[in-house]
Design a protein around this motif. Sequence first.
Motif: not given
Length: 772
Positions: A430-447
């Motif tokens: 479940l942690a893997n699923v949640l971090t997979w979802l979290a990667q999109w907003p996180t990648a946007w912040i880095a961009f």
Amino acid sequence: MTGSSEVPRVDLRLLPSVIAAWIAAWLTPTLSDRLALSMVALLLAVCVVQRRRAIVWVACLMAAGITCSMLIRIGLHEHGPIAELAAQRRDVTVVGTLTTDPRWTDRVGFGGAAARGMMVDLRVTQVSVPEHSWKVRTPVVVMGDATGWDELKFGATVKLEGSLQPSDGLTPEAAVLFARGPPGLVEQPSVLLQGAERMRSGLRDAVSGAPPDVRGLLPALVVGDTSELSPTLVDDLRTSGLAHLTAVSGANVAIVLMAVLLIARYVRVRGYALPVVGLLAVGWFVLLARPQPSVLRAAVMGALAVVAVAATGRRNGPRLLLAAVLLLLVVDPWLARSWGFALSVAATAGLLGLAGRWASKLSLRMPRAIAEGLAVALAAQLATLPLTVALSGQVALLAVPANLLAAPAVAPATVLGAGAAAVSPAAPWLANVLTWLAQWPTAWIAFVAHRAANSSLATVPWPSGWVGAGAALLMLIGGVIGVRAVFKHRLLRGCRGWLALAVALSIAIAFVNGPGRWPPPGWLLVVCDVGQGDAIVVSAGHGSALVVDTGPDPVLVDRCLDQLDVDRIPLLVLTHDHADHVMGVPAVLDGRSVGTVLVSPLNEPVEQADLVAEWTQGLNVVTAEVGQSGQIGPIQWQVLWPARVIRGEGSDPNNASVVLMVEVGGVRVLLTGDVEPAAQRALTESGADLRAEIIKVPHHGSPNQYPGFWQAVNPDLALVSVGIDNTYGHPDEELLQSLAAAGVTVGRTDIQGALAVVGTTGQLRLVTRFTR
């Protein structure tokens, strides 16, 4: 009878007490005991005289109490065993508990090998010398080699040996302990802290398969764990005004607390159970992020913001904020000297005092969600601007638009990341699923951080310290007055929408590219601004370049190559193995294709040469020989030196530098490394054709130059790659004067930033820009 339309006044009666207490706590460590006690007596006298004026009476009483509290704390430190042993510079054995995680530092000596260092805060509980041992409870700062500290975490009890040195007296730490040898583990952290560490490591494991930026940024967003953040992203976050996202702040606490309360309401938790759930959520988050002073402070500020907005209304927020600040200063007066505390207070004050009103007014002309996001970003940035300017000595022009663009992604990334940490010990899937979802907003912040930092309008220089803070404050006041005057003017009243649109478009253009485009079109070569070191890039067109040296700082050379859009390096030349020329090699190799690496025949200093060999393992590494030549697109290059190794006449590695003659766009460029007079003379007498329109000045403009060498080169343009305020006196003033007298144009990275050459033979032009 009609209702009154008068706006309720904000209660600021505690403000004089907060100001007085803050000044007293900040000032006391700088005063002698006698002067501090005299100040207490004066304050108490004012209390007696002004006893009927409650505001003045309370403010003076608070200041007197804080001063006495600070004097007691300082006295306990100055007259305790730790301070006395530090004054004697004694070698000691200590036992203590880590109150922070170890922080890593890279120590690079000029011309020497790199060494990994460590710094950590320690609460010492026992200190021993051969003749005696004391039980204490004293904070110290530990510094030393990083060996043995990797597995130690917050809350661990350790035993170590080292030498005590006095502190500056302006921090809570009583001394500095320079550790010798690795620490010995005495006791693991508590069960609660170990459970929190399992959650932190579970979050790191869950995000380990994500892209590098996400892998480093998500744990930093959630719990302030910056261990996996790349130096480039750290620097870009700082430049773009987004660095606050990687430190645990009141915003983190508020986001998690609001999410938990919403879930609790959804599952029908009501009444007194709701605040209990909220308190448990704050307690859990504090454990997860480490119960150190900065996190505890953030918990207070975050909970305060939620209570002020959700429970008591925004107009009561300032009163609660002032009460919280006063309470925190009473509990820990040393907070008055903490920049982090000042930034937290300023940001919270901006949110409570400005964001609500601005959002209400802006929502009349735009969607509510956009209005609130803009108001929060503006309020937080403007409230903290004087302090950030005082700290950094620069104004981040794109901080507000960058924060506005990143803001919608912060809450989802934080909530999903916190959820992943919470479930990771029991349900890793479940942690893997949640971090997979979290990667999109996180990648946007880095961009957003990368784009803003690489814009030509990312930052502008500004005076640092209190002068800069005062200037920024005056600028803010003047700006607010000017904006109000413009928008109230009857001729412009009907143009507000168009003015707002023009400002938005200007910001968008600056964010994407900005005026003063960098690099300038048609650039031939760029001397990167990497401080006291060399990194030169010669354009081969279409993302390809010849790179000569990589500088001392991986972040700076990586940023320079990113700004130049270089992703292919057919030839990387490392003129010699001194740290200021090769420490950036790992960053240059990361994510870029490199063909051949050309190195000096002298592998000294050995430690640094071994590092270079390790970094370039698997690449085509070739030792430079006189006469070697080649072509890379429009570039023709040839090795002119070293024909031999010169020993005992200056620095051996410097005199063994690879010297290249490069021709690009019909312009001849002599790249000289750090060759000193002995090698310059030998090169001049070798009969090689040294004539060049451009020369990279040898050894950062050192005074050690051979006149005949310069006569043989006869350049039009001399480029000096040198660090500002360096301790070597580079570049030499007499050398600069002689170049100017000969009609040579000089470019210097220390005062002009990165140096780009454009044009053709006889029409060369130097374009400069500060890129840091």
